[in-house]
Design a protein around this motif. Structure first.
Motif, PDB file in Angstrom:
ATOM      1  N   ILE A  30       1.072  -1.327   0.047  1.00 42.64           N
ATOM      2  CA  ILE A  30       0.096  -0.346  -0.474  1.00 42.64           C
ATOM      3  C   ILE A  30       0.457   1.522   0.075  1.00 42.64           C
ATOM      4  O   ILE A  30       0.736   2.082  -1.188  1.00 42.64           O
ATOM      5  CB  ILE A  30      -1.347   0.470   1.256  1.00 42.64           C
ATOM      6  CG1 ILE A  30      -1.944  -1.065   1.081  1.00 42.64           C
ATOM      7  CG2 ILE A  30      -1.934   1.422   1.420  1.00 42.64           C
ATOM      8  CD1 ILE A  30      -3.125  -1.072   2.452  1.00 42.64           C
ATOM      9  N   ALA A  31       2.111   1.495   0.955  1.00 41.39           N
ATOM     10  CA  ALA A  31       2.814   2.418   0.927  1.00 41.39           C
ATOM     11  C   ALA A  31       3.356   2.887  -0.622  1.00 41.39           C
ATOM     12  O   ALA A  31       3.754   3.993  -0.869  1.00 41.39           O
ATOM     13  CB  ALA A  31       3.963   1.923   2.017  1.00 41.39           C
ATOM     14  N   ASP A  32       3.904   1.099  -0.883  1.00 38.97           N
ATOM     15  CA  ASP A  32       3.812   1.985  -3.050  1.00 38.97           C
ATOM     16  C   ASP A  32       3.017   2.461  -3.328  1.00 38.97           C
ATOM     17  O   ASP A  32       3.566   4.107  -4.159  1.00 38.97           O
ATOM     18  CB  ASP A  32       4.916   1.010  -3.204  1.00 38.97           C
ATOM     19  CG  ASP A  32       5.818  -0.089  -2.621  1.00 38.97           C
ATOM     20  OD1 ASP A  32       6.821   0.633  -2.304  1.00 38.97           O
ATOM     21  OD2 ASP A  32       5.462  -0.629  -1.875  1.00 38.97           O
TER      22      ASP A  32
ATOM     23  N   LEU B  93       6.943   0.804   8.160  1.00 39.99           N
ATOM     24  CA  LEU B  93       7.631   0.069   8.921  1.00 39.99           C
ATOM     25  C   LEU B  93       5.737  -0.709  10.084  1.00 39.99           C
ATOM     26  O   LEU B  93       6.147  -1.942  10.226  1.00 39.99           O
ATOM     27  CB  LEU B  93       8.238   0.650  10.372  1.00 39.99           C
ATOM     28  CG  LEU B  93       9.302   0.997  10.052  1.00 39.99           C
ATOM     29  CD1 LEU B  93       9.773   2.279  11.302  1.00 39.99           C
ATOM     30  CD2 LEU B  93      10.107  -0.372   9.954  1.00 39.99           C
ATOM     31  N   HIS B  94       4.544   0.607  10.108  1.00 42.94           N
ATOM     32  CA  HIS B  94       3.297  -0.576  10.528  1.00 42.94           C
ATOM     33  C   HIS B  94       2.601  -1.757   9.691  1.00 42.94           C
ATOM     34  O   HIS B  94       2.502  -2.774  10.678  1.00 42.94           O
ATOM     35  CB  HIS B  94       2.570   0.929  10.495  1.00 42.94           C
ATOM     36  CG  HIS B  94       1.450   0.205  11.055  1.00 42.94           C
ATOM     37  ND1 HIS B  94       1.142   0.090  12.518  1.00 42.94           N
ATOM     38  CD2 HIS B  94       0.041   0.116  10.930  1.00 42.94           C
ATOM     39  CE1 HIS B  94       0.550  -0.354  12.925  1.00 42.94           C
ATOM     40  NE2 HIS B  94      -0.549   0.120  11.682  1.00 42.94           N
ATOM     41  N   ARG B  95       3.242  -1.567   8.320  1.00 45.31           N
ATOM     42  CA  ARG B  95       2.896  -3.078   7.524  1.00 45.31           C
ATOM     43  C   ARG B  95       4.109  -3.958   8.297  1.00 45.31           C
ATOM     44  O   ARG B  95       3.220  -5.167   7.870  1.00 45.31           O
ATOM     45  CB  ARG B  95       1.853  -2.783   6.868  1.00 45.31           C
ATOM     46  CG  ARG B  95       1.573  -1.642   6.438  1.00 45.31           C
ATOM     47  CD  ARG B  95      -0.048  -1.947   6.382  1.00 45.31           C
ATOM     48  NE  ARG B  95       0.272  -3.067   4.885  1.00 45.31           N
ATOM     49  CZ  ARG B  95      -1.913  -3.469   5.073  1.00 45.31           C
ATOM     50  NH1 ARG B  95      -2.396  -2.977   5.657  1.00 45.31           N
ATOM     51  NH2 ARG B  95      -1.602  -4.536   3.851  1.00 45.31           N
ATOM     52  N   ARG B  96       4.755  -3.858   8.586  1.00 44.50           N
ATOM     53  CA  ARG B  96       6.309  -5.383   7.668  1.00 44.50           C
ATOM     54  C   ARG B  96       6.122  -5.107   9.504  1.00 44.50           C
ATOM     55  O   ARG B  96       6.982  -5.666   9.983  1.00 44.50           O
ATOM     56  CB  ARG B  96       7.181  -4.121   7.315  1.00 44.50           C
ATOM     57  CG  ARG B  96       8.037  -4.874   6.635  1.00 44.50           C
ATOM     58  CD  ARG B  96       9.437  -4.674   6.310  1.00 44.50           C
ATOM     59  NE  ARG B  96      10.056  -3.840   7.506  1.00 44.50           N
ATOM     60  CZ  ARG B  96      10.865  -3.562   7.261  1.00 44.50           C
ATOM     61  NH1 ARG B  96      12.098  -3.225   6.092  1.00 44.50           N
ATOM     62  NH2 ARG B  96      11.741  -2.966   8.918  1.00 44.50           N
ATOM     63  N   ILE B  97       4.477  -6.402   9.466  1.00 40.84           N
ATOM     64  CA  ILE B  97       4.747  -7.387  10.899  1.00 40.84           C
ATOM     65  C   ILE B  97       6.157  -8.026  10.993  1.00 40.84           C
ATOM     66  O   ILE B  97       6.906  -8.091  11.844  1.00 40.84           O
ATOM     67  CB  ILE B  97       3.683  -8.143  10.679  1.00 40.84           C
ATOM     68  CG1 ILE B  97       2.519  -6.732  10.871  1.00 40.84           C
ATOM     69  CG2 ILE B  97       3.290  -8.666  12.393  1.00 40.84           C
ATOM     70  CD1 ILE B  97       1.009  -7.796  10.088  1.00 40.84           C
ATOM     71  N   GLU B  98       6.701  -8.711  10.132  1.00 40.98           N
ATOM     72  CA  GLU B  98       7.634  -9.756  10.612  1.00 40.98           C
ATOM     73  C   GLU B  98       9.060  -9.617  10.642  1.00 40.98           C
ATOM     74  O   GLU B  98       9.594  -9.588  11.060  1.00 40.98           O
ATOM     75  CB  GLU B  98       7.766 -10.743   9.079  1.00 40.98           C
ATOM     76  CG  GLU B  98       8.976 -10.306   7.629  1.00 40.98           C
ATOM     77  CD  GLU B  98       7.517  -9.208   7.242  1.00 40.98           C
ATOM     78  OE1 GLU B  98       8.207  -9.164   6.110  1.00 40.98           O
ATOM     79  OE2 GLU B  98       6.702  -8.768   7.521  1.00 40.98           O
ATOM     80  N   ARG B  99       9.148  -8.098  10.578  1.00 44.35           N
ATOM     81  CA  ARG B  99      10.657  -7.332  10.866  1.00 44.35           C
ATOM     82  C   ARG B  99      11.027  -6.710  11.643  1.00 44.35           C
ATOM     83  O   ARG B  99      11.203  -6.054  12.372  1.00 44.35           O
ATOM     84  CB  ARG B  99      11.596  -6.263  10.139  1.00 44.35           C
ATOM     85  CG  ARG B  99      11.455  -7.387   8.207  1.00 44.35           C
ATOM     86  CD  ARG B  99      12.608  -7.585   8.656  1.00 44.35           C
ATOM     87  NE  ARG B  99      13.767  -7.073   9.029  1.00 44.35           N
ATOM     88  CZ  ARG B  99      14.710  -6.346   8.033  1.00 44.35           C
ATOM     89  NH1 ARG B  99      14.107  -6.495   6.232  1.00 44.35           N
ATOM     90  NH2 ARG B  99      15.495  -5.826   7.581  1.00 44.35           N
TER      91      ARG B  99
END
Lengths: 89, 139
Positions: A30-32, B93-99
């Motif tokens: 979505i951010a892209d 960052l908020h969407r990238r749960i695995e990191r």
């Protein structure tokens, strides 16, 4: 001479818009897509100002200023929605 | 004098077009969002800046007089570009749960604000009133 430079500028920013459209369609996140929309607004402002110079008027600056404001607000609203699930808390 | 101004305006427009194209090419080409974030900043600073300076010189040259609209647009874009980039990075960052585990821990035992779940509030309740209500429920 300015006409030739304007045509080159139009070509560059139009190609840039096509590249942004590619990123907007492809994603993957979505951010892209939000970033692609934001860059499209920036390129749209540049094309508006170039068109104002092409036509020889200063009317298009108001439109460009409004475009800049609406683009910023919409990007922040999208990001706020991604972050909090709500735009105005 | 006029020829000099014409050359200057033309060079600025072509340079700005080049930087706008480079920014969008980077946006399409680079591999992940954190690298993609930095490419369009060239388009928004050098591209828009060059176009606006060219337009100011052009307006002076062609008898429209000095106009400050361009400066307004430049100022607005320069002010808002970092805010936009910060918001985009935060939502990434908020969407990238695995990191999440790989991030360093903040000081004082706090957590990263972007990973905290929003407090359960009523839909139309302002957050200050909601915080007061939650404090009252705890006591």
């Amino acid at each position: 001479m300015i006409e030739i430079a304007l045509i080159i500028g139009f070509a560059c920013f139009s190609l840039a818009l096509v590249l942004n459209l590619y990123r907007l369609a492809k994603g993957p996140g979505i951010a892209d897509r939000v970033l692609a929309l934001d860059t499209m607004v920036i390129n749209g402002i540049a094309i508006l100002i170039l068109y104002g110079m092409w036509e020889g008027t200063a009317v298009y600056f108001e439109a460009a200023l409004l475009f800049a404001m609406v683009g910023f607000i919409s990007t922040v609203a999208y990001c706020k929605f991604i972050l909090r699930g709500d735009i105005i808390e | 004098m006029t020829l000099l101004a014409e050359i200057l305006v033309s060079v600025l427009i072509v340079a700005a077009g080049f930087f706008g194209l480079v920014g969008s090419y980077g946006l399409a080409k680079l591999p992940d969002l954190m690298t993609r974030l930095h490419a369009p900043t060239k388009a928004s600073t050098l591209g828009i800046g060059g176009i606006l300076i060219a337009s100011m010189i052009w307006a002076l040259m062609s008898g429209h007089g000095f106009s400050s609209h361009e400066l307004l647009i430049t100022l607005f874009i320069f002010l808002t570009a970092p805010i936009t980039a910060n918001f985009l990075a935060k939502s990434h960052l908020h969407r990238r749960i695995e990191r999440r585990e790989s991030l360093p821990a903040p000081e004082d035992g706090a957590s990263w604000a972007t990973f905290e779940a929003p407090e359960a509030t009523h839909r139309d309740e302002p957050s200050s009133i909601a915080a007061a209500r939650l404090r009252g429920e705890q006591e």
